[in-house]
Motif scaffolding. Structure first.
Motif, mmCIF file in Angstrom:
data_model
loop_
_atom_site.group_PDB
_atom_site.id
_atom_site.type_symbol
_atom_site.label_atom_id
_atom_site.label_comp_id
_atom_site.label_asym_id
_atom_site.label_seq_id
_atom_site.Cartn_x
_atom_site.Cartn_y
_atom_site.Cartn_z
ATOM 1 N N TYR A 75 50.351 41.917 48.875
ATOM 2 C CA TYR A 75 50.523 42.312 49.965
ATOM 3 C C TYR A 75 51.558 40.518 51.048
ATOM 4 O O TYR A 75 51.166 41.262 52.023
ATOM 5 C CB TYR A 75 49.373 42.555 50.600
ATOM 6 N N MET B 247 46.384 37.376 51.471
ATOM 7 C CA MET B 247 45.870 38.683 52.002
ATOM 8 C C MET B 247 46.164 39.222 51.124
ATOM 9 O O MET B 247 44.741 39.964 50.677
ATOM 10 C CB MET B 247 47.684 38.906 52.455
ATOM 11 N N ILE C 1 41.705 38.046 50.244
ATOM 12 C CA ILE C 1 41.597 39.174 51.119
ATOM 13 C C ILE C 1 40.929 40.034 50.767
ATOM 14 O O ILE C 1 39.551 40.606 51.157
ATOM 15 C CB ILE C 1 42.125 38.653 52.754
ATOM 16 N N LYS C 2 41.795 40.853 50.521
ATOM 17 C CA LYS C 2 41.540 42.426 50.180
ATOM 18 C C LYS C 2 41.265 42.772 48.832
ATOM 19 O O LYS C 2 40.800 44.323 48.436
ATOM 20 C CB LYS C 2 43.149 43.053 50.400
ATOM 21 N N PRO D 273 38.846 32.234 43.143
ATOM 22 C CA PRO D 273 39.262 30.732 43.202
ATOM 23 C C PRO D 273 39.170 29.817 42.325
ATOM 24 O O PRO D 273 38.402 29.689 41.611
ATOM 25 C CB PRO D 273 38.698 30.193 44.293
ATOM 26 N N HIS E 175 37.020 26.552 37.357
ATOM 27 C CA HIS E 175 36.322 26.469 38.925
ATOM 28 C C HIS E 175 35.757 27.959 38.752
ATOM 29 O O HIS E 175 34.954 28.150 39.582
ATOM 30 C CB HIS E 175 36.697 25.939 39.679
ATOM 31 N N ASN F 277 43.324 21.749 53.005
ATOM 32 C CA ASN F 277 41.846 22.184 53.106
ATOM 33 C C ASN F 277 40.985 21.505 54.421
ATOM 34 O O ASN F 277 41.091 20.170 54.793
ATOM 35 C CB ASN F 277 40.947 21.702 51.691
ATOM 36 N N ASN G 215 40.793 26.894 55.739
ATOM 37 C CA ASN G 215 39.058 26.999 54.518
ATOM 38 C C ASN G 215 39.880 27.618 53.574
ATOM 39 O O ASN G 215 39.031 28.399 52.520
ATOM 40 C CB ASN G 215 37.468 27.549 55.020
ATOM 41 N N LYS G 216 41.154 28.351 53.291
ATOM 42 C CA LYS G 216 41.445 29.604 52.246
ATOM 43 C C LYS G 216 42.278 28.154 51.022
ATOM 44 O O LYS G 216 42.992 29.360 50.971
ATOM 45 C CB LYS G 216 42.084 30.123 53.481
ATOM 46 N N ILE G 217 42.200 27.325 51.127
ATOM 47 C CA ILE G 217 43.272 26.185 50.132
ATOM 48 C C ILE G 217 41.979 25.144 49.936
ATOM 49 O O ILE G 217 40.801 24.718 50.028
ATOM 50 C CB ILE G 217 44.486 25.820 50.714
ATOM 51 N N LYS H 239 41.249 50.125 57.467
ATOM 52 C CA LYS H 239 40.574 48.681 56.596
ATOM 53 C C LYS H 239 41.780 48.449 56.003
ATOM 54 O O LYS H 239 41.509 48.108 54.887
ATOM 55 C CB LYS H 239 39.638 49.608 55.705
ATOM 56 N N CYS I 281 45.097 48.272 56.222
ATOM 57 C CA CYS I 281 46.299 47.255 57.118
ATOM 58 C C CYS I 281 46.139 45.713 56.323
ATOM 59 O O CYS I 281 45.617 45.140 55.861
ATOM 60 C CB CYS I 281 45.978 47.047 58.222
ATOM 61 N N ILE I 282 47.430 45.165 56.034
ATOM 62 C CA ILE I 282 47.814 44.686 54.893
ATOM 63 C C ILE I 282 48.772 43.733 56.173
ATOM 64 O O ILE I 282 48.673 42.549 55.908
ATOM 65 C CB ILE I 282 48.512 44.546 53.880
ATOM 66 N N ASN I 283 48.437 43.234 57.567
ATOM 67 C CA ASN I 283 49.362 43.061 58.681
ATOM 68 C C ASN I 283 50.129 42.641 58.232
ATOM 69 O O ASN I 283 50.812 41.061 58.065
ATOM 70 C CB ASN I 283 48.163 41.181 58.426
ATOM 71 N N GLU J 287 43.548 40.169 64.891
ATOM 72 C CA GLU J 287 42.819 39.732 63.320
ATOM 73 C C GLU J 287 41.941 39.932 63.773
ATOM 74 O O GLU J 287 41.499 38.775 64.084
ATOM 75 C CB GLU J 287 44.086 38.214 62.690
ATOM 76 N N VAL K 299 38.352 34.188 57.784
ATOM 77 C CA VAL K 299 37.056 34.421 56.130
ATOM 78 C C VAL K 299 36.127 33.037 56.152
ATOM 79 O O VAL K 299 36.483 31.408 57.109
ATOM 80 C CB VAL K 299 38.458 33.171 55.172
ATOM 81 N N LYS K 300 34.877 32.835 56.017
ATOM 82 C CA LYS K 300 34.108 32.371 56.795
ATOM 83 C C LYS K 300 34.060 30.925 55.328
ATOM 84 O O LYS K 300 33.752 31.699 54.597
ATOM 85 C CB LYS K 300 32.597 32.655 56.509
ATOM 86 N N GLY K 301 33.275 29.685 55.702
ATOM 87 C CA GLY K 301 32.814 29.058 54.420
ATOM 88 C C GLY K 301 33.312 28.441 53.492
ATOM 89 O O GLY K 301 34.771 28.013 53.939
ATOM 90 N N ASP K 302 32.629 27.596 52.004
ATOM 91 C CA ASP K 302 33.766 26.255 51.245
ATOM 92 C C ASP K 302 34.782 27.293 51.093
ATOM 93 O O ASP K 302 34.462 28.520 50.007
ATOM 94 C CB ASP K 302 32.202 26.019 51.209
ATOM 95 N N PHE K 303 35.566 26.749 50.827
ATOM 96 C CA PHE K 303 36.573 27.566 50.097
ATOM 97 C C PHE K 303 36.488 28.336 48.093
ATOM 98 O O PHE K 303 37.010 29.199 48.022
ATOM 99 C CB PHE K 303 37.876 26.129 49.375
ATOM 100 N N TRP K 304 35.472 27.512 48.120
ATOM 101 C CA TRP K 304 35.031 28.027 46.933
ATOM 102 C C TRP K 304 33.799 29.267 46.664
ATOM 103 O O TRP K 304 33.755 29.397 45.653
ATOM 104 C CB TRP K 304 34.723 26.658 45.848
ATOM 105 N N LEU L 105 33.933 31.673 49.565
ATOM 106 C CA LEU L 105 34.026 32.324 50.619
ATOM 107 C C LEU L 105 33.606 33.602 51.190
ATOM 108 O O LEU L 105 34.196 34.134 50.308
ATOM 109 C CB LEU L 105 36.323 32.603 50.749
ATOM 110 N N ARG M 292 34.436 37.257 52.696
ATOM 111 C CA ARG M 292 35.801 37.680 53.336
ATOM 112 C C ARG M 292 35.422 39.560 54.016
ATOM 113 O O ARG M 292 36.569 39.871 54.569
ATOM 114 C CB ARG M 292 36.739 38.298 52.656
ATOM 115 N N ILE N 77 36.775 40.088 57.966
ATOM 116 C CA ILE N 77 37.688 40.291 58.291
ATOM 117 C C ILE N 77 37.682 41.654 58.633
ATOM 118 O O ILE N 77 37.915 42.023 57.607
ATOM 119 C CB ILE N 77 38.650 38.906 57.161
ATOM 120 N N PHE O 287 41.787 43.904 60.353
ATOM 121 C CA PHE O 287 43.103 44.265 60.922
ATOM 122 C C PHE O 287 43.190 44.714 61.737
ATOM 123 O O PHE O 287 43.266 46.179 60.930
ATOM 124 C CB PHE O 287 44.136 43.580 59.691
#
Lengths: 768, 188
Positions: A210, A237, A240-241, A247, A304, A679, A711-713, B11, B13-15, B42, B46-51, B53, B55, B58, B60
């Motif tokens: 995307y 993206m 996200i979708k 991760p 992980h 991060n 937070n996306k990395i 929904k 949309c990929i921006n 947007e 995206v919330k939370g810790d990376f491991w 998240l 989603r 969110i 668009f």
């Protein structure tokens, strides 16, 4: 109406920098031109803003392209144009474009050139080439040539490979997707095509569909009724979708794949009937995978990803009716890349997702007839050397990093003294830019064919300005396998300034070079001397194929007409000229909804074709060279990131195509510079805030870039987009914006395909 | 004569910004990030810790003039420069605009910007003086969209695709509390 004033102002002879030419050359249309109320000419063309190729219609008003619209006839691009496709107008009317042939006056890289005529440029090249090839006693491979553009590549190879006779051709494959192509070819005997639309369960590892749009895949993903699972060390993206996002630690996707294979075999989830019919050496695969104990728990320790999730997803995948593990095309990441790509192919095969709907299909592409030419035989030419030490490698496009290494360390079997570079930005496209600079500085002759004064163009001795894709017709191309079609790039406007199409450039060059280079051969080549003795000079020249312009006897329009009409008939040719596309159902294709079409009726698509093939579990050649014949995890795949260091990964934004779009005035409004993803918790602890300048240091070099805490990395990973940090001042919109990944990436390559591994560099950072 | 509106299958949309570029090229909008008739917003992060998240929040959103049936901009203009054309599109008499910016302040959707080339306030008009004027039936943003998420057409024609999709699917408008009665709809 805004008009282009073609006032060919005479330039002062002498030393003028490129950017002075650029800004004073001619009046340009304003950056955007409102389309008029009147109907205008709509010229069907094929986009070239990235490697993908979508079809469009160029609206041309009074010889100016005012708008580009999608072409609804082309099955591949599904009636859409992406942001880059829409912004192609800016590539045509970019004020910084290369406009005239130029010969270098200053030092390489400082941008000082003088404007010359095409004939002067050809003459200069001829004198240098005659000397070089004479010095090398007619070993034509002393002239290397490369190409980074998809279209016209084969024709370019015909000129420099077949006619001029060099074995040293390099393309983008070894800094792109050769491991994927090779792994698929070696495992199922074909590179295939993925039927994304037909899949009800799809896993993607790392490919960011995307933001790196590929048609029809990206579009089909949006509309397919499928579960999408995405693995990525960055929440893109696509992630996200996704229905489910996993991760993952960078470079560990192979461990996930091995575990999927382990679970599928141990729990007998695989398609037994398919395996029995098509697999070769399944017993070896089974024994190997089970004995290695690639359990979900083991994979969790590498990736992980929680073991329970790996188990559940594996079960869901093999229970789906049309599962597809998407074979991403993207740069090569790590030493295990070939094995990772091959493991994905094996997973598809274990699910029976080969040569059927929703899987890797073979399909029925149209095979276009070749235009035949007479190729001279050069007895003194020596073969390529960049695949020495590489197990397979691409015989066509070679290995850039191995090639460059042998040049800069003077370990090539013969010197390479000249290089022809077409639309290939060497100074930005491979890790360790200083080494590329060193390589180019070792050449006696560097010629660049391009549209823009790229970092590579300003290293050239001679710059030959090529026109953009909207200013030329190209040879017809065959696309796709499931819903095959033909497509033709028509010429929307005439080439601007003194730019020319590649064909016209090579024709001019061929005219100049043919006889002088034949004379060099006659001096050194014993076979040719014999032939001249027997048949006379003229006959030896003509029948020996030494006329380099043979392919260019007719112009491109005539060549297309002859080729297409002879093979497919006049109706197809007319369709290609009028609609830019032809497929068998073009007159009956149906709109399904909101300008979205069905092209081939479902029952006519080539989901399954008759084909004798095997799925090769075991590759003997790999074992012979000390590599795993069946995908396996090796201890050295465990990439160590020291405390307080980071592993760098790269990618790109949806509005950029590597460094090719860097100067696009429209696209820069969306992403003027790249940012370093870090991060957010780590950034907090280091006191780094959004927009702070950060120095990033590797063993190669360092860059300065602005930070984007997110937070996306993952904590020990940094990401930056490729294609920024342009050094050439002549690219006025791009110069000094952001930083180049290849400045800091270490130049490592894997030894199965000789591909640069882009994600194996550790760096440290410092807030400035 | 038509009553044009737009519906977004938002929904999807990929921006990717294709709509924004197509709009600017079609309508000759000045370059520069600040100049645009439409944009993608947007919403949430995206919330939370990376491991781990989240989603879920969110989204668009396609943002542009909402073609209000009760348009605050029209009422706010002291010069009477804003009108509704025969196709139900809120338009501007360019010669009557002297950049009071009253319309910009009145708009709850921030749909207008200053067009410095023509010295007027500008906004989306469904390509009325470019594509529609030539008899085309699609807008630039609609036709180029990879997701084909923008439905455009005549709301008064019950056979139009937009009418059908609005009948079939639940939808909402932005800021209904403003009472502007937008003709842009977001499909649930």
């Amino acid at each position: 109406m805004k008009k282009i004033e073609v006032s060919r102002r005479k330039f002062l002879q002498g030393s003028v920098s490129l950017c002075v030419y650029a800004s004073s050359a001619m009046a340009m249309p304003l950056a955007t031109t409102k389309t008029s109320k009147k109907n205008a000419e709509d010229v069907p063309y094929l986009c070239n803003m990235c490697r993908n190729k979508c079809a469009g219609f160029a609206r041309v008003e009074e010889n100016i392209i005012t708008k580009l619209n999608p072409n609804h006839y082309f099955p591949k691009s599904r009636n859409m144009l992406c942001p880059k496709g829409n912004a192609a107008i800016q590539a045509v009317y970019d004020k910084d474009r290369l406009k005239y042939p130029l010969i270098r006056m200053g030092k390489r890289g400082d941008g000082r050139y003088r404007r010359v005529t095409w004939d002067e440029a050809y003459e200069y090249i001829k004198d240098k080439l005659v000397k070089i090839i004479d010095e090398e006693k007619d070993n034509r491979s002393t002239v290397a040539y490369c190409n980074g553009e998809g279209f016209n590549k084969d024709e370019y190879i015909k000129f420099f490979g077949s006619k001029l006779g060099s074995a040293n051709f390099l393309d983008e494959g070894s800094i792109c997707l050769n491991t994927k192509l090779g792994a698929t070819q070696l495992t199922i005997g074909d590179v295939g095509e993925m039927d994304v639309a037909g899949s009800d369960y799809m896993i993607i590892s790392g490919a960011n569909r995307y933001e790196s749009l590929i048609t029809p895949d990206s579009v089909d993903m949006l509309h397919a009724k499928q579960k999408l699972v995405v693995l990525d060390p960055r929440c893109t993206m696509t992630a996200i979708k996704a229905d489910e996002y996993l991760p993952v630690n960078p470079g560990t996707d192979l461990a996930f794949c091995l575990s999927m294979i382990y679970i599928a075999i141990k729990d007998e989830l695989y398609d037994k009937a398919y395996v029995k019919t098509y697999f070769k050496d399944f017993d070896k695969l089974k024994k190997h995978i089970l004995s290695k104990k690639y359990t979900a728990k083991w994979a969790e320790s590498k990736t992980h990803i929680p073991a329970e999730r790996i188990k559940r997803i594996t079960k869901e995948f093999f229970a789906a009716s049309h599962p597809l593990y998407y074979l991403g095309r993207r740069s090569v990441w790590s030493q295990n890349d070939f094995q990772f790509r091959r493991a994905m192919v094996l997973i598809n095969a274990l699910a029976g997702s080969i040569n059927r709907k929703g899987g890797i299909i073979f399909g029925k592409p149209f095979h276009l007839h070749e235009e035949e030419i007479n190729e001279p035989l050069y007895s003194n030419t020596v073969d390529r050397f960049d695949l020495d030490g590489i197990v397979y490698g691409s015989q066509k496009g070679g290995s850039w990093l191995n090639f460059r290494e042998k040049i800069v360390t003077n370990t090539s079997p013969y010197p390479v003294k000249a290089m022809f570079i077409r639309k290939h930005n060497l100074m930005q496209n491979m890790p360790n830019i200083e080494k590329t600079k060193k390589m180019l500085n070792m050449m006696d002759l560097v010629v660049v064919l391009d549209t823009m004064p790229s970092d590579t163009a300003v290293m050239a001795d001679v710059i030959l300005p090529e026109c953009t894709f909207l200013e030329r017709e190209d040879m017809v191309v065959s696309f796709n396998r499931l819903e095959p079609s033909l497509a033709l790039r028509n010429q929307a406007i005439k080439p601007m300034y003194e730019s020319k199409s590649m064909q016209d450039i090579l024709k001019g060059l061929g005219k100049k070079l043919s006889v002088p280079l034949f004379k060099v051969s006659a001096k050194h080549d014993a076979d040719l001397q014999e032939s001249i003795k027997n048949y006379g000079k003229e006959k030896a020249f003509t029948e020996g194929g030494y006329n380099m312009t043979e392919l260019y006897k007719y112009d491109i329009t005539t060549r297309n007409k002859k080729l297409i009409t002879a093979q497919f008939g006049k109706k197809v040719y007319d369709s290609l000229k009028k609609r830019g596309v032809w497929h068998p159902y073009i007159d009956t294709q149906k709109e399904i909804f909101n300008n979205y079409y069905e092209y081939y009726p479902k029952e006519k698509r080539h989901y399954t074709v008759e084909r004798n093939y095997k799925v090769h579990c075991y590759l003997k050649k790999l074992e012979k060279h000390g590599f795993d014949p069946i995908p396996a995890w090796n201890d050295h795949y465990d990439f160590k990131v020291p405390k307080e260091a980071f592993r760098v990964i790269t990618g790109r934004y949806v509005t950029t195509t590597q460094s090719a779009t860097a100067n696009n005035e429209m696209l820069k409004d969306f992403q003027e510079e790249n940012y370093l993803w870090i991060n957010n918790d780590v950034a907090d602890s280091l006191g780094i805030k959004l927009g702070d300048s950060v120095a990033v240091m590797s063993s190669v070099s360092s860059i300065v870039i602005k930070a984007y805490p997110t937070n996306k990395i993952a904590p020990q990973v940094l990401w930056l987009s490729h294609g920024f940090g342009i050094h050439a001042r002549e690219m006025t919109h791009a110069f000094g914006k952001g930083a180049s990944d290849n400045m800091i990436l270490e130049d490592k390559f894997e030894k199965i395909y000789g591909c640069a591994t882009m994600h194996e560099t550790n760096v440290t950072i410092r807030k400035l | 004569m038509a009553n044009y509106g737009m519906a977004f299958d938002y929904k999807l949309c990929i921006n990717c910004h294709a709509c924004e570029v197509a709009c600017k090229e079609e309508n000759g909008i000045d370059l520069g990030a600040k100049n645009h008739r439409l944009w993608i917003q947007e919403d949430a992060l995206v919330k939370g810790d990376f491991w781990d998240l989240d989603r879920s929040e969110i989204s668009f959103m396609q943002m542009q003039c909402q073609e209000c049936q009760d348009a605050p901009c029209l009422k706010a203009c002291p010069n009477g420069a804003i009108y509704v054309d025969e196709n139900g599109i809120v338009r501007l008499h360019q010669d009557k605009c002297d950049l009071t910016r009253a319309c910009m302040e009145a708009c709850p959707y921030d749909a207008r910007y200053v067009d410095e080339k023509n010295h007027v306030t500008d906004k989306c008009i469904f390509c009325a003086d470019t594509r529609l004027a030539r008899g085309e039936t699609t807008t630039a943003c609609q036709i180029t969209c990879p997701a084909k998420l923008r439905y455009f057409g005549d709301l008064d024609d019950e056979n139009s695709e937009i009418s059908k999709v609005l009948k079939e699917r639940e939808h909402f408008t932005l800021k209904p509390e403003a009472g502007t009665k937008p003709k842009l709809f977001y499909l649930k």
